[in-house]
Motif scaffolding. Structure first.
Motif, PDB file in Angstrom:
ATOM      1  N   THR A   1      -7.301  -4.230 -11.740  1.00 52.91           N
ATOM      2  CA  THR A   1      -6.697  -4.907 -10.598  1.00 52.91           C
ATOM      3  C   THR A   1      -5.558  -4.049 -10.074  1.00 52.91           C
ATOM      4  N   ILE A   2      -5.567  -3.811  -8.765  1.00 48.77           N
ATOM      5  CA  ILE A   2      -4.529  -3.012  -8.100  1.00 48.77           C
ATOM      6  C   ILE A   2      -3.591  -3.965  -7.387  1.00 48.77           C
ATOM      7  N   MET A   3      -2.294  -3.767  -7.596  1.00 43.61           N
ATOM      8  CA  MET A   3      -1.284  -4.703  -7.103  1.00 43.61           C
ATOM      9  C   MET A   3      -0.314  -3.976  -6.168  1.00 43.61           C
ATOM     10  N   PRO A   4      -0.680  -3.841  -4.884  1.00 44.36           N
ATOM     11  CA  PRO A   4       0.197  -3.118  -3.958  1.00 44.36           C
ATOM     12  C   PRO A   4       1.371  -3.975  -3.491  1.00 44.36           C
ATOM     13  N   GLY A   5       2.456  -3.275  -3.162  1.00 44.38           N
ATOM     14  CA  GLY A   5       3.561  -3.894  -2.442  1.00 44.38           C
ATOM     15  C   GLY A   5       3.276  -3.812  -0.948  1.00 44.38           C
ATOM     16  N   SER A   6       4.278  -3.443  -0.163  1.00 47.68           N
ATOM     17  CA  SER A   6       4.126  -3.399   1.296  1.00 47.68           C
ATOM     18  C   SER A   6       3.159  -2.300   1.716  1.00 47.68           C
ATOM     19  N   VAL A   7       2.108  -2.699   2.432  1.00 45.24           N
ATOM     20  CA  VAL A   7       1.098  -1.761   2.918  1.00 45.24           C
ATOM     21  C   VAL A   7       1.046  -1.864   4.443  1.00 45.24           C
ATOM     22  N   ALA A   8       0.893  -0.742   5.095  1.00 43.76           N
ATOM     23  CA  ALA A   8       0.837  -0.707   6.561  1.00 43.76           C
ATOM     24  C   ALA A   8      -0.558  -1.110   7.025  1.00 43.76           C
ATOM     25  N   THR A   9      -0.770  -2.411   7.171  1.00 44.85           N
ATOM     26  CA  THR A   9      -2.069  -2.926   7.599  1.00 44.85           C
ATOM     27  C   THR A   9      -1.866  -3.991   8.674  1.00 44.85           C
ATOM     28  N   TYR A  10      -2.977  -4.581   9.101  1.00 49.02           N
ATOM     29  CA  TYR A  10      -2.945  -5.664  10.091  1.00 49.02           C
ATOM     30  C   TYR A  10      -2.823  -7.036   9.432  1.00 49.02           C
ATOM     31  N   PHE A  11      -2.446  -7.060   8.164  1.00 46.03           N
ATOM     32  CA  PHE A  11      -2.356  -8.302   7.413  1.00 46.03           C
ATOM     33  C   PHE A  11      -1.412  -9.298   8.082  1.00 46.03           C
ATOM     34  N   ASN A  12      -1.848 -10.557   8.138  1.00 43.87           N
ATOM     35  CA  ASN A  12      -1.035 -11.655   8.663  1.00 43.87           C
ATOM     36  C   ASN A  12      -0.566 -11.416  10.103  1.00 43.87           C
ATOM     37  N   GLY A  13      -1.429 -10.795  10.909  1.00 43.76           N
ATOM     38  CA  GLY A  13      -1.136 -10.609  12.319  1.00 43.76           C
ATOM     39  C   GLY A  13      -0.240  -9.430  12.645  1.00 43.76           C
ATOM     40  N   HIS A  14       0.140  -8.642  11.633  1.00 48.75           N
ATOM     41  CA  HIS A  14       1.004  -7.482  11.864  1.00 48.75           C
ATOM     42  C   HIS A  14       0.192  -6.324  12.437  1.00 48.75           C
ATOM     43  N   THR A  15       0.789  -5.581  13.371  1.00 50.24           N
ATOM     44  CA  THR A  15       0.172  -4.366  13.907  1.00 50.24           C
ATOM     45  C   THR A  15       0.972  -3.166  13.433  1.00 50.24           C
ATOM     46  N   PRO A  16       0.362  -2.270  12.650  1.00 49.35           N
ATOM     47  CA  PRO A  16       1.106  -1.110  12.138  1.00 49.35           C
ATOM     48  C   PRO A  16       1.633  -0.224  13.265  1.00 49.35           C
TER      49      PRO A  16
ATOM     50  N   TRP B   1       7.201   4.222   6.064  1.00 51.98           N
ATOM     51  CA  TRP B   1       7.731   4.150   4.701  1.00 51.98           C
ATOM     52  C   TRP B   1       6.823   3.353   3.772  1.00 51.98           C
ATOM     53  N   LYS B   2       5.932   2.584   4.336  1.00 54.76           N
ATOM     54  CA  LYS B   2       5.079   1.712   3.533  1.00 54.76           C
ATOM     55  C   LYS B   2       3.930   2.502   2.887  1.00 54.76           C
ATOM     56  N   ILE B   3       3.325   1.898   1.869  1.00 56.21           N
ATOM     57  CA  ILE B   3       2.057   2.409   1.342  1.00 56.21           C
ATOM     58  C   ILE B   3       1.046   2.409   2.494  1.00 56.21           C
ATOM     59  N   GLN B   4       0.250   3.455   2.576  1.00 54.40           N
ATOM     60  CA  GLN B   4      -0.785   3.535   3.604  1.00 54.40           C
ATOM     61  C   GLN B   4      -2.144   3.186   2.984  1.00 54.40           C
ATOM     62  N   PRO B   5      -3.061   2.613   3.765  1.00 55.23           N
ATOM     63  CA  PRO B   5      -4.371   2.254   3.212  1.00 55.23           C
ATOM     64  C   PRO B   5      -5.065   3.411   2.509  1.00 55.23           C
ATOM     65  N   GLU B   6      -4.910   4.633   3.054  1.00 51.59           N
ATOM     66  CA  GLU B   6      -5.556   5.784   2.427  1.00 51.59           C
ATOM     67  C   GLU B   6      -4.969   6.100   1.048  1.00 51.59           C
ATOM     68  N   ASP B   7      -3.720   5.670   0.811  1.00 53.98           N
ATOM     69  CA  ASP B   7      -3.127   5.863  -0.513  1.00 53.98           C
ATOM     70  C   ASP B   7      -3.856   5.026  -1.562  1.00 53.98           C
ATOM     71  N   ILE B   8      -4.203   3.794  -1.189  1.00 58.58           N
ATOM     72  CA  ILE B   8      -4.958   2.939  -2.117  1.00 58.58           C
ATOM     73  C   ILE B   8      -6.365   3.494  -2.301  1.00 58.58           C
ATOM     74  N   GLY B   9      -6.940   4.023  -1.226  1.00 51.89           N
ATOM     75  CA  GLY B   9      -8.246   4.658  -1.340  1.00 51.89           C
ATOM     76  C   GLY B   9      -8.223   5.816  -2.322  1.00 51.89           C
ATOM     77  N   GLN B  10      -7.189   6.673  -2.230  1.00 53.65           N
ATOM     78  CA  GLN B  10      -7.078   7.787  -3.153  1.00 53.65           C
ATOM     79  C   GLN B  10      -6.900   7.302  -4.588  1.00 53.65           C
ATOM     80  N   MET B  11      -6.162   6.205  -4.751  1.00 56.17           N
ATOM     81  CA  MET B  11      -5.960   5.657  -6.091  1.00 56.17           C
ATOM     82  C   MET B  11      -7.290   5.210  -6.700  1.00 56.17           C
TER      83      MET B  11
END
Length: 237
Positions: free
Chosen positions: A178-193, A199-209
């Protein structure tokens, strides 16, 4: 890496980042979402990455039958399944005295029961391949906060579920992380990156992980991985 992967919530955000990373490694990738239009647009993008195949499937993780049919499509197309990434999730945030039953049910049904449905549907194929399950939880799965009753409950649940099934499935050589990210730059909860999210974790960082975890010696299993921004704004002097 001649393998296959199934990713829920794969049309954007973390799911998309994982799909991109796996495709670059030669993994054929199936992604799901509840909206066909999102899937079609994402498919066009993913087909520009590497030489591996892409499959889009409309599926609702709240429905076990949907997930079973989706997994069967993957097996029918590619002959098996190696990696299952249970990523689909939503957020609804409000104080408990203001939270509606609809919001509570939506978060629990998608974030927790949805993970169960995806994993349950994938297990027969993963037993054959000695595959790998990734569940995407959150630092909210170990750190509670105001207005987070439903979200915290769902993500704490995903962590507990994942650690328990890790023990259930290891006799079959199925790995679970199980991967437990903190703040990620995504569209989660209506947010637009924006650039302000650099400064946030980027989706590609989780992909690399995910790729790095897959490449680890199989004798070693990081079963729970917390990941956070290195220097959030609150830490800057």
């Amino acid at each position: 890496m001649k393998k296959t992967a199934y990713i829920t919530g794969g049309s954007k955000g973390i799911g998309l980042g994982i799909a991109e990373a796996l495709l670059k490694e030669g993994v054929s990738v199936a992604i799901t979402a509840r909206t066909q239009n999102d899937l079609v647009e994402t498919e066009k993008h993913l087909k520009t990455i590497g030489d591996a195949e892409v499959l889009i499937i409309k599926s609702d993780v709240r429905n076990l039958a949907d997930e079973e049919k989706a997994i069967q499509q993957v097996v029918d197309k590619w002959g098996g399944l190696d990696f299952c990434i249970a990523n689909a999730g939503v957020g609804r945030f409000s104080p408990i005295d203001e939270m509606s039953a609809e919001d509570w049910n939506s978060v629990i049904d998608i974030n927790l029961t949805g993970v169960f449905n995806t994993v349950k549907a994938a297990i027969p194929a993963l037993k054959k391949s000695k595959g790998y399950i990734f569940t995407i939880s959150s630092l909210a799965g170990t750190n509670f906060f105001e207005n987070g009753a439903a979200y915290n409950a769902s993500k704490f649940g995903v962590v507990g579920f994942s650690q328990a099934i890790m023990l259930d499935l290891r006799p079959y050589d199925i790995k679970v992380t199980t991967i437990m990210p903190g703040s990620v730059a995504t569209y989660f909860n209506g947010h637009t990156p924006t650039d302000a999210d650099a400064w946030k974790i980027q989706p590609e960082d989780i992909g690399q992980m995910v790729v790095d975890l897959i490449r680890m010696n199989p004798r070693t299993l990081p079963s729970k991985v917390e990941v956070r921004p290195s220097v959030p704004p609150s830490a800057r002097k």
